[in-house]
Scaffold this active site. Sequence first.
Site, short mmCIF file in Angstrom:
data_model
loop_
_atom_site.label_atom_id
_atom_site.label_comp_id
_atom_site.label_asym_id
_atom_site.label_seq_id
_atom_site.Cartn_x
_atom_site.Cartn_y
_atom_site.Cartn_z
N PHE A 1 2.01 8.45 -1.51
CA PHE A 1 1.23 7.27 -1.16
C PHE A 1 -0.25 7.48 -1.38
O PHE A 1 -1.00 6.56 -1.32
CB PHE A 1 1.50 6.90 0.31
CG PHE A 1 2.97 6.69 0.59
CD1 PHE A 1 3.77 6.00 -0.31
CD2 PHE A 1 3.55 7.22 1.72
CE1 PHE A 1 5.12 5.82 -0.07
CE2 PHE A 1 4.90 7.03 1.98
CZ PHE A 1 5.68 6.33 1.09
N TRP B 1 0.83 -1.20 0.00
CA TRP B 1 0.00 0.00 0.00
C TRP B 1 0.87 1.25 0.00
O TRP B 1 0.53 2.25 -0.63
CB TRP B 1 -0.91 0.00 1.23
CG TRP B 1 -1.77 1.22 1.35
CD1 TRP B 1 -3.02 1.41 0.85
CD2 TRP B 1 -1.44 2.44 2.04
NE1 TRP B 1 -3.50 2.67 1.16
CE2 TRP B 1 -2.54 3.32 1.89
CE3 TRP B 1 -0.33 2.87 2.76
CZ2 TRP B 1 -2.55 4.60 2.44
CZ3 TRP B 1 -0.34 4.15 3.30
CH2 TRP B 1 -1.44 5.00 3.15
N HIS B 2 2.01 1.18 0.67
CA HIS B 2 2.86 2.37 0.77
C HIS B 2 3.57 2.70 -0.53
O HIS B 2 3.95 3.86 -0.73
CB HIS B 2 3.91 2.17 1.88
CG HIS B 2 3.36 2.42 3.25
ND1 HIS B 2 2.65 1.46 3.96
CD2 HIS B 2 3.41 3.51 4.05
CE1 HIS B 2 2.30 1.97 5.14
NE2 HIS B 2 2.74 3.20 5.21
N GLY B 3 3.76 1.75 -1.39
CA GLY B 3 4.43 2.07 -2.64
C GLY B 3 4.61 0.86 -3.54
O GLY B 3 4.68 -0.28 -3.06
#
Length: 462
Positions: A462, A318-320
């Site tokens: 993000f 989800w963060h990258g």
Amino acid sequence: MVFSSLFFLFYFLPATLAIYFISPQKLKNIVLLIVSLFFYAWGEPVYICLILFSALVDYILGRLIEKYRRSQKSKWLLVSSLIVNIAVLAFFKYANFLIENINVIFGIELTYLNLPLPIGISFYTFQTMSYIIDVYRGRVTAQRSFISFAMYVTLFPQLIAGPIVRYELIESQMKERMINFAQFSDGVRFFIKGLGKKVLLANNIGLLWVEVESTALSELTLAMAWLGIIAFSFQIYFDFSGYSDMAIGLGKMFGFEFPRNFHYPYISRSIAEFWRRWHITLGSWFREYVYIPLGGNRKGPIRMYMNLLLVWMLTGFWHGASWNFIIWGLYFGILISLERAFLQKVLNYCHPIFQHFYFAFFILIGWVFFVFEDIKMGWQFLGVMFGIGENGLINPKFFYLLFANAILLFIAFVGSLPRPQFIENIVQRNTFIEAFIYFVILLFSTAYLAGASYNPFLYFRF
């Protein structure tokens, strides 16, 4: 547009507040929708269509799910919504990652899409997904007004980087909200505190990390590497928690109560405790909508550990769209699984100082995985941190960086801790002292922004 900019502070925000408060109650939602779209369009006007598309799809499907809740159609409508939301997020955020890995695995040269990442897409997608799921579960009533729902999706205080505000938390506030002087004042305090965190602490200590990161690997010593990653740990905390405080403060100014997103995470004594204090709304989202539906810890230890690893892999992803984020997520998944299995019981018998040391050691290693998208560079940096190679322990540059930033590091350390109760009592009893402190923070933050060229926002991507 970001909160830590002079244009936002002295043009956009005052004008928005003035228009909002002179507007009649029935028009306040549409006013917030319009100014939120303007706020979003300031950076990416073309993606207004995308965010409105997401809002429209989930508005329609939410109404239909509620209409057909007692039939099988509701499940298919839910699945349709999830497919659309995940497909949009995957296309814009993860398509190039997929293409890159296909090219490497099969030795071909597919063309990259090279689309700019829509700002805040991870946050508003998670919000609309939680809304749809909660409508399906019967926890909330489907919103009747598209204007109000679109306002919820695009609400500018939390649009760019959260906190992730689930619909059920502000459902009643969207219909009617009254703002009193105490709530507005509290919002101003939250906002100024967050601005000071971001501008005065995160930006300045971030320069120390930039200096270490830009140092050639052959000149990097063990002490410099640890100093650098400590600086980054403070930078990302004050950067993101500062933005969250500003978002919460802005929400209060407009009559909303957003959930807390950080609760002094660096006082933790375990990795699990850290994640109960860091990015709280993201952790609760994954627990509520992924971990528990997968079975949580209800289906035996093996299934529980598999669920934990899957959730943390998704948290990292989800963060990258990069392998380092997946490794980062799995790293924490493994640590938390070990704590669940036996490590927490061992820690409970240890002195609190050892518990804090254990936490700090592993969290700093985790930030290395997070900050280096180039995995090879990350491993090399870790190697220097553990004395692998011939980089040495200390050099004159380390002492220069340490002494030049000693006061800033001390302030960052103290600022990451809860205020002692006696100081809290003094500030609360004397409103003049409190007002003066916040005025000074605002004054220095404004002065910094007027002359600074370094003003990144780490969670913008993000």
